[in-house]
Design a protein around this motif. Structure first.
Motif, mmCIF file in Angstrom:
data_model
loop_
_atom_site.group_PDB
_atom_site.id
_atom_site.type_symbol
_atom_site.label_atom_id
_atom_site.label_comp_id
_atom_site.label_asym_id
_atom_site.label_seq_id
_atom_site.Cartn_x
_atom_site.Cartn_y
_atom_site.Cartn_z
ATOM 1 N N ALA A 116 0.834 -1.206 0.000
ATOM 2 C CA ALA A 116 0.000 0.000 0.000
ATOM 3 C C ALA A 116 0.863 1.248 0.000
ATOM 4 N N LEU A 117 0.347 2.284 -0.646
ATOM 5 C CA LEU A 117 1.034 3.580 -0.690
ATOM 6 C C LEU A 117 0.093 4.665 -0.182
ATOM 7 N N ASN A 118 0.564 5.430 0.803
ATOM 8 C CA ASN A 118 -0.192 6.602 1.247
ATOM 9 C C ASN A 118 -0.202 7.642 0.131
ATOM 10 N N ILE A 138 -3.520 1.822 -3.697
ATOM 11 C CA ILE A 138 -3.274 3.266 -3.778
ATOM 12 C C ILE A 138 -4.297 3.937 -2.851
ATOM 13 N N MET A 139 -3.842 4.474 -1.752
ATOM 14 C CA MET A 139 -4.755 5.124 -0.814
ATOM 15 C C MET A 139 -5.317 6.398 -1.427
ATOM 16 N N THR A 140 -6.643 6.563 -1.310
ATOM 17 C CA THR A 140 -7.280 7.780 -1.801
ATOM 18 C C THR A 140 -7.802 8.635 -0.643
ATOM 19 N N VAL A 141 -7.325 8.315 0.545
ATOM 20 C CA VAL A 141 -7.432 9.186 1.731
ATOM 21 C C VAL A 141 -6.149 8.952 2.533
ATOM 22 N N ASN A 142 -5.931 9.830 3.519
ATOM 23 C CA ASN A 142 -4.840 9.558 4.458
ATOM 24 C C ASN A 142 -5.367 8.589 5.505
ATOM 25 N N PRO A 143 -4.677 7.503 5.756
ATOM 26 C CA PRO A 143 -5.258 6.411 6.554
ATOM 27 C C PRO A 143 -5.551 6.780 7.997
ATOM 28 N N ILE A 158 -2.956 6.493 -9.897
ATOM 29 C CA ILE A 158 -3.549 5.187 -10.222
ATOM 30 C C ILE A 158 -3.235 4.818 -11.668
ATOM 31 N N ALA A 159 -3.420 5.774 -12.565
ATOM 32 C CA ALA A 159 -3.168 5.523 -13.999
ATOM 33 C C ALA A 159 -1.692 5.223 -14.243
ATOM 34 N N ALA A 160 -0.815 5.946 -13.561
ATOM 35 C CA ALA A 160 0.628 5.715 -13.729
ATOM 36 C C ALA A 160 1.010 4.343 -13.188
ATOM 37 N N CYS A 161 0.342 3.944 -12.110
ATOM 38 C CA CYS A 161 0.619 2.616 -11.536
ATOM 39 C C CYS A 161 0.181 1.532 -12.511
ATOM 40 N N ILE A 174 -4.980 -3.388 -8.919
ATOM 41 C CA ILE A 174 -4.847 -2.107 -8.210
ATOM 42 C C ILE A 174 -6.097 -1.906 -7.374
ATOM 43 N N GLU A 175 -5.882 -1.736 -6.088
ATOM 44 C CA GLU A 175 -6.980 -1.464 -5.150
ATOM 45 C C GLU A 175 -6.910 -0.004 -4.731
ATOM 46 N N VAL A 176 -8.073 0.595 -4.516
ATOM 47 C CA VAL A 176 -8.123 1.946 -3.955
ATOM 48 C C VAL A 176 -8.982 1.901 -2.706
ATOM 49 N N ASP A 177 -8.652 2.784 -1.767
ATOM 50 C CA ASP A 177 -9.288 2.736 -0.448
ATOM 51 C C ASP A 177 -9.422 4.151 0.093
#
Ligand code: DX5
Length: 225
Positions: A116-118, A138-143, A158-161, A174-177
């Protein structure tokens, strides 16, 4: 190759006094797996689930469990979370000074690894561990908390990943959260995410089944465009 859309609930908004039943309900609603937001009050300013809580819920559904390890030391209890029934462990790149060893250790313990990446952490942090993971989050908030605002500026990341994974021939999801709802899921899916975590938005629907179906159809429609 279009990767299948997976709708994955965070249990953060669930009824903590009845988690086994909540897991059963989620399984019956058609979710693809269940994410446990494991927080240690150190890496993030919140404290949630130990392995014993997850183990107690394991018998209530056949749905795959994943543990999102928002913890300062992911090596400390990796085995316990695998033994509790999470066969996918999501390790934050920010939490291990030896990320390659930590991810390899998950496999040695019989689990599957994801990384996971912040929001502020660049993709370069994971480019040398992609052979060890089945998924990038790919985190889409700060955890730390549910119900936060989706960070739309993560969509180019996300697109670059996705481009990086495809260029390397990696069969990796690719997961987003964070902040994934009816209003934001299309942007995340269009950018390249195929595993979508939803907590507060999903639990706001009149029924979980309706929510899973609506989010899935929105993501699939966006992916098809
Ligand atoms: C952040 C958590 C949340 C949660 C989902 O640490 O990981 O992102 O899972 O929260 P919602 O869907 O309510 O934004």
């Amino acid at each position: 190759m279009t990767r299948p859309i997976e709708i994955v609930p965070s249990v953060l908004p669930a009824d903590f006094s009845n988690l086994g039943e909540e897991c059963r309900r989620l399984g019956e609603a058609g979710v693809d797996r269940i994410q446990w937001d494991v927080m240690d009050g150190n890496f993030v300013p919140n404290l949630t689930f130990g392995p014993d809580v997850i183990a107690a819920c394991r018998p209530h559904t056949d749905v795959r469990f994943e543990a999102h390890l928002m913890v300062a030391d992911p090596d400390l209890m990796a085995k316990q979370y695998i033994d509790a029934g999470c066969d996918l462990l999501i390790v934050h790149a920010e939490t291990s000074s030896h990320l390659h060893r930590t991810l390899a250790n998950v496999a040695d313990l019989g689990g599957n690894a994801a990384v996971a990446l912040n929001p502020s952490t660049p993709l370069t942090e994971i480019e040398h561990v992609l052979d060890l993971v089945e998924m990038v989050l790919i985190m889409t908030v700060n955890p730390g908390f549910g119900g936060q605002k989706y960070i739309k500026t993560m969509e180019p990341k996300i697109a670059a990943c996705r481009a990086m994974l495809d260029a390397g021939g990696y069969d990796i999801d690719i997961e987003v959260d964070g902040g994934i709802s009816a209003d934001t899921i299309a942007g995340a899916a269009s950018a390249g995410a195929n595993v979508l975590i939803s907590g507060s938005a999903l639990f706001r629907y009149d029924s979980l089944t309706e929510g899973v179906a609506d989010l899935r159809s929105r993501a699939e429609a966006a992916q098809a465009q």
